[in-house]
Design an enzyme around this catalytic site. Sequence first.
Site, mmCIF file in Angstrom:
data_model
loop_
_atom_site.group_PDB
_atom_site.id
_atom_site.type_symbol
_atom_site.label_atom_id
_atom_site.label_comp_id
_atom_site.label_asym_id
_atom_site.label_seq_id
_atom_site.Cartn_x
_atom_site.Cartn_y
_atom_site.Cartn_z
ATOM 1 N N VAL A 1 48.915 0.486 19.794
ATOM 2 C CA VAL A 1 48.267 -0.704 19.998
ATOM 3 C C VAL A 1 47.116 -0.606 21.044
ATOM 4 O O VAL A 1 46.073 -1.066 21.481
ATOM 5 C CB VAL A 1 48.816 -2.137 20.164
ATOM 6 C CG1 VAL A 1 49.611 -2.503 18.965
ATOM 7 C CG2 VAL A 1 49.740 -1.978 21.502
ATOM 8 N N ASP B 1 57.978 0.027 21.951
ATOM 9 C CA ASP B 1 58.848 -0.703 23.103
ATOM 10 C C ASP B 1 59.986 -1.681 22.145
ATOM 11 O O ASP B 1 60.935 -1.848 22.756
ATOM 12 C CB ASP B 1 57.774 -1.483 23.596
ATOM 13 C CG ASP B 1 58.061 -2.229 25.179
ATOM 14 O OD1 ASP B 1 59.366 -2.177 25.201
ATOM 15 O OD2 ASP B 1 57.362 -2.859 25.594
ATOM 16 N N GLY C 1 55.776 -2.437 18.785
ATOM 17 C CA GLY C 1 55.681 -1.023 18.401
ATOM 18 C C GLY C 1 56.902 -0.300 18.851
ATOM 19 O O GLY C 1 58.095 -0.745 18.717
ATOM 20 N N ASP D 1 62.266 8.270 14.332
ATOM 21 C CA ASP D 1 62.407 7.027 15.103
ATOM 22 C C ASP D 1 63.160 7.468 16.267
ATOM 23 O O ASP D 1 64.100 8.040 16.266
ATOM 24 C CB ASP D 1 63.253 5.977 14.368
ATOM 25 C CG ASP D 1 63.597 4.975 15.097
ATOM 26 O OD1 ASP D 1 63.220 4.824 16.197
ATOM 27 O OD2 ASP D 1 64.555 3.873 14.510
ATOM 28 N N SER E 1 50.412 5.171 24.390
ATOM 29 C CA SER E 1 49.219 4.814 24.520
ATOM 30 C C SER E 1 48.290 4.797 23.076
ATOM 31 O O SER E 1 47.298 4.489 23.041
ATOM 32 C CB SER E 1 48.241 5.175 25.455
ATOM 33 O OG SER E 1 48.683 4.702 26.715
HETATM 34 N N1 AR6 Z 1 59.889 5.746 17.271
HETATM 35 C C1 AR6 Z 1 58.726 6.575 17.654
HETATM 36 N N2 AR6 Z 1 57.630 6.184 17.659
HETATM 37 C C2 AR6 Z 1 57.052 4.956 17.281
HETATM 38 C C3 AR6 Z 1 58.153 4.052 16.985
HETATM 39 C C4 AR6 Z 1 59.628 4.437 17.014
HETATM 40 N N3 AR6 Z 1 60.548 3.792 16.933
HETATM 41 N N4 AR6 Z 1 57.444 2.982 16.706
HETATM 42 C C5 AR6 Z 1 56.181 2.900 16.937
HETATM 43 N N5 AR6 Z 1 55.944 4.258 17.308
HETATM 44 P P1 AR6 Z 1 52.834 1.627 20.484
HETATM 45 P P2 AR6 Z 1 51.114 2.006 23.116
HETATM 46 C C6 AR6 Z 1 54.864 5.038 17.753
HETATM 47 O O1 AR6 Z 1 51.711 0.698 19.998
HETATM 48 O O2 AR6 Z 1 50.091 2.278 22.203
HETATM 49 C C7 AR6 Z 1 53.993 -2.424 23.149
HETATM 50 O O3 AR6 Z 1 53.731 -3.806 22.587
HETATM 51 C C8 AR6 Z 1 53.606 4.383 17.153
HETATM 52 O O4 AR6 Z 1 53.221 4.704 15.723
HETATM 53 O O5 AR6 Z 1 54.328 1.206 20.464
HETATM 54 O O6 AR6 Z 1 51.501 2.526 24.171
HETATM 55 C C9 AR6 Z 1 54.179 -2.640 24.532
HETATM 56 O O7 AR6 Z 1 54.698 -3.579 24.928
HETATM 57 C C10 AR6 Z 1 52.472 5.182 18.092
HETATM 58 O O8 AR6 Z 1 52.202 6.375 17.638
HETATM 59 O O9 AR6 Z 1 52.381 1.722 22.239
HETATM 60 C C11 AR6 Z 1 52.737 -2.449 25.032
HETATM 61 O O10 AR6 Z 1 52.270 -3.702 25.036
HETATM 62 C C12 AR6 Z 1 53.286 5.156 19.389
HETATM 63 O O11 AR6 Z 1 54.558 4.945 19.102
HETATM 64 C C13 AR6 Z 1 51.914 -1.744 23.965
HETATM 65 O O12 AR6 Z 1 52.670 -1.926 22.629
HETATM 66 C C14 AR6 Z 1 52.627 4.340 20.370
HETATM 67 O O13 AR6 Z 1 52.533 3.348 19.810
HETATM 68 C C15 AR6 Z 1 51.749 -0.395 24.336
HETATM 69 O O14 AR6 Z 1 51.017 0.364 23.531
#
Ligand code: AR6
Length: 184
Positions: A128, A40, A38, A16, A125
């Site tokens: 989602v 964020d 995610g 995390d 990226s």
């Molecule tokens: N620590 C490390 N990695 C994580 C964590 C965490 N706590 N939580 C999720 N991941 P994403 P995006 C990973 O969807 O594709 C948001 O709603 C996850 O498994 O968070 O850039 C924003 O507001 C994946 O591998 O980001 C935007 O609207 C990675 O982080 C949108 O999502 C990125 O997944 C951005 O989408």
Amino acid sequence: MEAKIGSTLIRLVQGDITREKTDVIVNAANPSLRGGGGVDGAIHRAGGPEILQECIDKYPKGCGTGEARITTAGQMDAKWVIHTPGPIWRGGQQNEEGLLRNSYHNSLLLATKHGAKSIAFPSISTGVYGFPIDQAAKIAISTVIENLNEISMKEIHFVQFSASDCQVYTRTLTQILKDTQEES
Ligand code: AR6
């Protein structure tokens, strides 16, 4: 996995990102900078409401794709959060690779400007936003390595939530190191 390149340590971590003790934690944000799901969502939950308030106060227009903005890190151990919206994957025809590269590069430059010595990146990226993980890992690691001379970082962490993503990063870093050795 860890690799020392010049005086910079590159470390691949599974876990995390909100628990990282680096000076900077990078947030895979969206252009509104008003929070989301995610990573964020996890960063805003762990840091507390002051991060969102700072985004609203300092960045009323949000942040363009591939650009980066900085706030404090609230309750987390890090000093700063750098928010960067990566591109939404649309099949690769709309400069998604260039925009993802910009997210990493601009985050590194902004961290350097603030005197940070360590930074942790999530896999921008590839959640989602749908960017293929193999391509994204290559862009993430190569952008960092290409810019080591113009940044101040002693440690750069790539933090993957899932074991399978961490394996992709391990494979990618191993290959890049091998290619670099063969070139020299
Ligand atoms: N620590 C490390 N990695 C994580 C964590 C965490 N706590 N939580 C999720 N991941 P994403 P995006 C990973 O969807 O594709 C948001 O709603 C996850 O498994 O968070 O850039 C924003 O507001 C994946 O591998 O980001 C935007 O609207 C990675 O982080 C949108 O999502 C990125 O997944 C951005 O989408």
